[in-house]
Design a protein around this motif. Structure first.
Motif, PDB file in Angstrom:
ATOM      1  N   TYR A 125      33.295 -45.218 161.309  1.00 28.30           N
ATOM      2  CA  TYR A 125      32.224 -46.160 160.991  1.00 28.30           C
ATOM      3  C   TYR A 125      32.754 -47.537 160.576  1.00 28.30           C
ATOM      4  CZ  TYR A 125      29.887 -41.639 160.772  1.00 28.30           C
ATOM      5  OH  TYR A 125      29.417 -40.380 161.075  1.00 28.30           O
ATOM      6  N   PHE A 126      34.070 -47.705 160.627  1.00 32.81           N
ATOM      7  CA  PHE A 126      34.696 -48.914 160.088  1.00 32.81           C
ATOM      8  C   PHE A 126      34.191 -50.189 160.765  1.00 32.81           C
ATOM      9  CE2 PHE A 126      38.471 -51.815 160.617  1.00 32.81           C
ATOM     10  CZ  PHE A 126      38.339 -52.430 159.384  1.00 32.81           C
ATOM     11  N   THR A 127      34.224 -50.256 162.104  1.00 36.21           N
ATOM     12  CA  THR A 127      33.838 -51.499 162.772  1.00 36.21           C
ATOM     13  C   THR A 127      32.349 -51.807 162.586  1.00 36.21           C
ATOM     14  OG1 THR A 127      33.573 -50.282 164.861  1.00 36.21           O
ATOM     15  CG2 THR A 127      35.669 -51.412 164.496  1.00 36.21           C
ATOM     16  N   LEU A 128      31.526 -50.767 162.526  1.00 36.88           N
ATOM     17  CA  LEU A 128      30.096 -50.984 162.289  1.00 36.88           C
ATOM     18  C   LEU A 128      29.871 -51.575 160.893  1.00 36.88           C
ATOM     19  CD1 LEU A 128      27.133 -50.723 163.038  1.00 36.88           C
ATOM     20  CD2 LEU A 128      27.208 -48.334 162.276  1.00 36.88           C
ATOM     21  N   LEU A 129      30.587 -51.063 159.898  1.00 33.52           N
ATOM     22  CA  LEU A 129      30.456 -51.594 158.543  1.00 33.52           C
ATOM     23  C   LEU A 129      30.960 -53.035 158.472  1.00 33.52           C
ATOM     24  CD1 LEU A 129      31.592 -48.439 156.571  1.00 33.52           C
ATOM     25  CD2 LEU A 129      29.321 -49.488 156.465  1.00 33.52           C
ATOM     26  N   GLN A 130      32.073 -53.324 159.154  1.00 32.31           N
ATOM     27  CA  GLN A 130      32.555 -54.699 159.219  1.00 32.31           C
ATOM     28  C   GLN A 130      31.483 -55.625 159.801  1.00 32.31           C
ATOM     29  OE1 GLN A 130      36.334 -54.536 161.431  1.00 32.31           O
ATOM     30  NE2 GLN A 130      37.225 -55.659 159.720  1.00 32.31           N
ATOM     31  N   HIS A 131      30.914 -55.206 160.921  1.00 32.93           N
ATOM     32  CA  HIS A 131      29.879 -56.004 161.577  1.00 32.93           C
ATOM     33  C   HIS A 131      28.700 -56.238 160.625  1.00 32.93           C
ATOM     34  CE1 HIS A 131      27.164 -57.463 164.704  1.00 32.93           C
ATOM     35  NE2 HIS A 131      26.270 -56.588 164.265  1.00 32.93           N
ATOM     36  N   THR A 132      28.305 -55.207 159.897  1.00 29.43           N
ATOM     37  CA  THR A 132      27.176 -55.319 158.970  1.00 29.43           C
ATOM     38  C   THR A 132      27.464 -56.353 157.879  1.00 29.43           C
ATOM     39  OG1 THR A 132      26.611 -52.999 159.371  1.00 29.43           O
ATOM     40  CG2 THR A 132      25.665 -54.024 157.414  1.00 29.43           C
ATOM     41  N   VAL A 133      28.648 -56.286 157.313  1.00 28.25           N
ATOM     42  CA  VAL A 133      29.004 -57.237 156.247  1.00 28.25           C
ATOM     43  C   VAL A 133      29.141 -58.647 156.811  1.00 28.25           C
ATOM     44  CG1 VAL A 133      30.789 -57.859 154.561  1.00 28.25           C
ATOM     45  CG2 VAL A 133      30.053 -55.479 154.791  1.00 28.25           C
ATOM     46  N   TRP A 134      29.682 -58.774 158.006  1.00 31.24           N
ATOM     47  CA  TRP A 134      29.790 -60.089 158.644  1.00 31.24           C
ATOM     48  C   TRP A 134      28.419 -60.733 158.865  1.00 31.24           C
ATOM     49  CZ3 TRP A 134      33.748 -57.920 162.608  1.00 31.24           C
ATOM     50  CH2 TRP A 134      35.061 -58.147 162.148  1.00 31.24           C
ATOM     51  N   THR A 135      27.444 -59.924 159.276  1.00 31.44           N
ATOM     52  CA  THR A 135      26.166 -60.481 159.747  1.00 31.44           C
ATOM     53  C   THR A 135      25.095 -60.591 158.662  1.00 31.44           C
ATOM     54  OG1 THR A 135      25.539 -58.263 160.514  1.00 31.44           O
ATOM     55  CG2 THR A 135      26.493 -59.764 162.134  1.00 31.44           C
ATOM     56  N   LEU A 136      25.180 -59.790 157.602  1.00 31.98           N
ATOM     57  CA  LEU A 136      24.177 -59.870 156.535  1.00 31.98           C
ATOM     58  C   LEU A 136      24.542 -60.964 155.546  1.00 31.98           C
ATOM     59  CD1 LEU A 136      23.359 -56.132 155.682  1.00 31.98           C
ATOM     60  CD2 LEU A 136      22.174 -57.670 157.258  1.00 31.98           C
ATOM     61  N   ASP A 137      23.529 -61.675 155.056  1.00 31.59           N
ATOM     62  CA  ASP A 137      23.802 -62.678 154.030  1.00 31.59           C
ATOM     63  C   ASP A 137      23.904 -62.002 152.666  1.00 31.59           C
ATOM     64  OD1 ASP A 137      21.161 -62.276 153.067  1.00 31.59           O
ATOM     65  OD2 ASP A 137      20.385 -63.829 154.397  1.00 31.59           O
ATOM     66  N   LEU A 138      24.369 -62.756 151.683  1.00 26.88           N
ATOM     67  CA  LEU A 138      24.601 -62.198 150.346  1.00 26.88           C
ATOM     68  C   LEU A 138      23.318 -61.657 149.729  1.00 26.88           C
ATOM     69  CD1 LEU A 138      27.077 -64.874 148.962  1.00 26.88           C
ATOM     70  CD2 LEU A 138      27.583 -62.446 149.299  1.00 26.88           C
ATOM     71  N   GLU A 139      22.225 -62.345 149.944  1.00 29.32           N
ATOM     72  CA  GLU A 139      20.954 -61.915 149.358  1.00 29.32           C
ATOM     73  C   GLU A 139      20.531 -60.547 149.896  1.00 29.32           C
ATOM     74  OE1 GLU A 139      16.344 -63.495 148.843  1.00 29.32           O
ATOM     75  OE2 GLU A 139      17.905 -64.850 149.588  1.00 29.32           O
ATOM     76  N   THR A 140      20.708 -60.346 151.204  1.00 32.11           N
ATOM     77  CA  THR A 140      20.352 -59.050 151.800  1.00 32.11           C
ATOM     78  C   THR A 140      21.309 -57.962 151.337  1.00 32.11           C
ATOM     79  OG1 THR A 140      19.498 -60.208 153.745  1.00 32.11           O
ATOM     80  CG2 THR A 140      19.881 -57.849 153.957  1.00 32.11           C
ATOM     81  N   LEU A 141      22.597 -58.257 151.305  1.00 30.32           N
ATOM     82  CA  LEU A 141      23.573 -57.274 150.804  1.00 30.32           C
ATOM     83  C   LEU A 141      23.234 -56.839 149.392  1.00 30.32           C
ATOM     84  CD1 LEU A 141      27.003 -58.682 152.061  1.00 30.32           C
ATOM     85  CD2 LEU A 141      25.952 -56.512 152.733  1.00 30.32           C
ATOM     86  N   ARG A 142      22.756 -57.772 148.595  1.00 29.46           N
ATOM     87  CA  ARG A 142      22.455 -57.495 147.193  1.00 29.46           C
ATOM     88  C   ARG A 142      21.323 -56.486 147.034  1.00 29.46           C
ATOM     89  NH1 ARG A 142      21.783 -62.682 145.763  1.00 29.46           N
ATOM     90  NH2 ARG A 142      24.031 -63.008 145.892  1.00 29.46           N
ATOM     91  N   THR A 143      20.495 -56.314 148.053  1.00 28.43           N
ATOM     92  CA  THR A 143      19.370 -55.367 147.961  1.00 28.43           C
ATOM     93  C   THR A 143      19.801 -53.925 148.194  1.00 28.43           C
ATOM     94  OG1 THR A 143      18.795 -55.488 150.331  1.00 28.43           O
ATOM     95  CG2 THR A 143      17.823 -57.148 148.867  1.00 28.43           C
TER      96      THR A 143
END
Length: 404
Positions: free
Chosen positions: A249-267
């Motif tokens: 799942y590593f590359t998918l998680l990388q992609h998710t962190v790359w594409t989500l902004d901080l506000e969305t990650l915070r949720t």
């Protein structure tokens, strides 16, 4: 029928679990064994090496009578919430006794520890908050708080992992005012975190490590699992060519962190204390999931805590979706994965008195927790190549429960 409940993950179902099953049944004089089992993601924040269906089938073929799923919202949580979901599920099924493995091996010290804990709960909470403010991880802050109220040196040592989890079960049984009776058996031979297979009763950690590192079912691994689990591995590999672990799942998680902004990650559930900034800072430097974890890990961000956060990020599970579990006093549904004839008899005897629905597939009942469950299953099976994925993924939606 007298029923004994087991709280399990079976990752994978191994000889130690066979010992636990047989010893629990004997100790409680049970006619039926009911296992509440984590689904495709586990308490310490890991994808299960085999999916829930194949783990459940291995257990049913080796003596468990009924397997029900612990909802995702409880399965990927710290010990107290994990215990709450499991105890509410077994209580709803009107199980008589819950039997767990522990380093202690005697239930009386757990009863005494609970009484002592309730008398000192205010001080425990105070000491816990001090530890957290000092930057300690939740497990370490809890261990120190238990130590402050003399629950690591008396008859029950709450610095040992299975004692801690067992104590969470006992607290849930009594705090939730259930009719369940707790029992325990002593763990034998292997320890929870052992990384090498030393004998036929080995830790799940050592078995997984051996299988994944050797890339096959070596003779050493086969010696530590029953025949039902060996067949489950062969069947799942034939269907998927995958034994799940975080690197898938590593590359998918990388992609998710790359594409989500901080506000969305915070949720995202588990994204606390600025962890989203640390993810953004390290994502471009990580060369593997293992490497990323090493870059992220600190005194405050423990390995388990980070893994749980990654599960919730993978499944896009938010803090808002998880809020309701803290106030929950009963489980909203029971998801049956499989049963044998004795399990069917038990369900038939009990279901007329059940006031919550029995669910055998996701679309049978509408509930927010099942929506999360569907996302979790979709995320889990992304490790399987597309042309093979539908066959296993659709099991949750289309196929009936396992009838052994």
């Amino acid at each position: 029928m007298k029923a004994c409940g087991l709280i399990v993950e079976y990752n994978p179902f191994h000889n130690g679990h066979v010992y636990h099953l047989e010893s629990s049944k004997k100790k409680t004089n049970a006619d039926c064994v009911v296992a509440v089992m984590s689904g495709n993601f586990l308490q310490r924040g890991e994808p299960a090496i085999l999916d829930k269906w194949h783990r459940a089938e291995a257990a049913l073929q080796t003596g468990v009578d009924l397997v029900v799923e612990l909802p995702y919202v409880f399965a990927v949580q710290h010990a107290d919430l994990f215990a709450k979901g499991a105890i509410l599920t077994l209580d709803a099924l009107q199980v008589d006794t819950v039997c767990f493995g522990s380093e202690q091996g005697d239930i009386t010290p757990f009863h005494n520890a609970y009484s002592h804990f309730k008398q000192n709960e205010g001080n425990f909470t105070y000491q816990l908050q001090i530890g957290l403010k000092e930057g300690l991880s939740f497990p370490e802050a809890s261990r120190r708080a238990y130590e402050q109220i003399n629950l690591t040196t008396n008859e029950l040592n709450l610095s040992q992992p299975n004692n801690i989890l067992g104590f969470s079960y006992v607290k849930s049984i009594f705090d939730l005012k259930t009719s369940l009776k707790p029992e325990t058996i002593q763990r034998t031979k292997s320890q929870y975190h052992d990384e090498e297979i030393e004998n036929q009763i080995a830790s799940a950690t050592s078995i997984r490590r051996e299988i994944i590192s050797s890339k096959n079912l070596s003779e050493k691994a086969k010696s530590a699992i029953p025949l039902s689990t060996y067949h489950a591995f062969l069947t799942y590999l034939e269907k998927t060519s995958v034994l799940h672990h975080w690197e898938h799942y590593f590359t998918l998680l990388q992609h998710t962190v790359w594409t989500l902004d901080l506000e969305t990650l915070r949720t995202i559930h588990g994204m606390e204390e600025g962890l989203e900034y640390r993810l953004k800072k390290t994502v471009n430097h990580a060369e593997s999931f293992q490497h990323w974890m090493e870059l992220l890990k600190t005194k405050r961000y423990t390995w388990t805590r980070l893994q749980r956060m990654f599960v919730h990020l993978l499944t896009m599970t938010t803090k808002l979706e998880m809020e309701s579990i803290h106030m929950l006093k009963s489980i909203p549904y029971i998801r049956i994965l499989g049963m044998n004839e004795k399990g069917r008899q038990y369900i038939n005897e009990r279901k007329k008195n059940l006031d919550i629905p029995l669910v055998s597939k996701l679309q049978q009942f509408d509930h927010p927790y099942l929506t999360i469950e569907e996302r979790a299953n979709h995320s889990y099976y992304l490790a399987v190549e597309a042309k093979k994925r539908a066959r296993v993924k659709n099991r949750d939606i289309e196929a009936p429960i396992i009838l052994n």
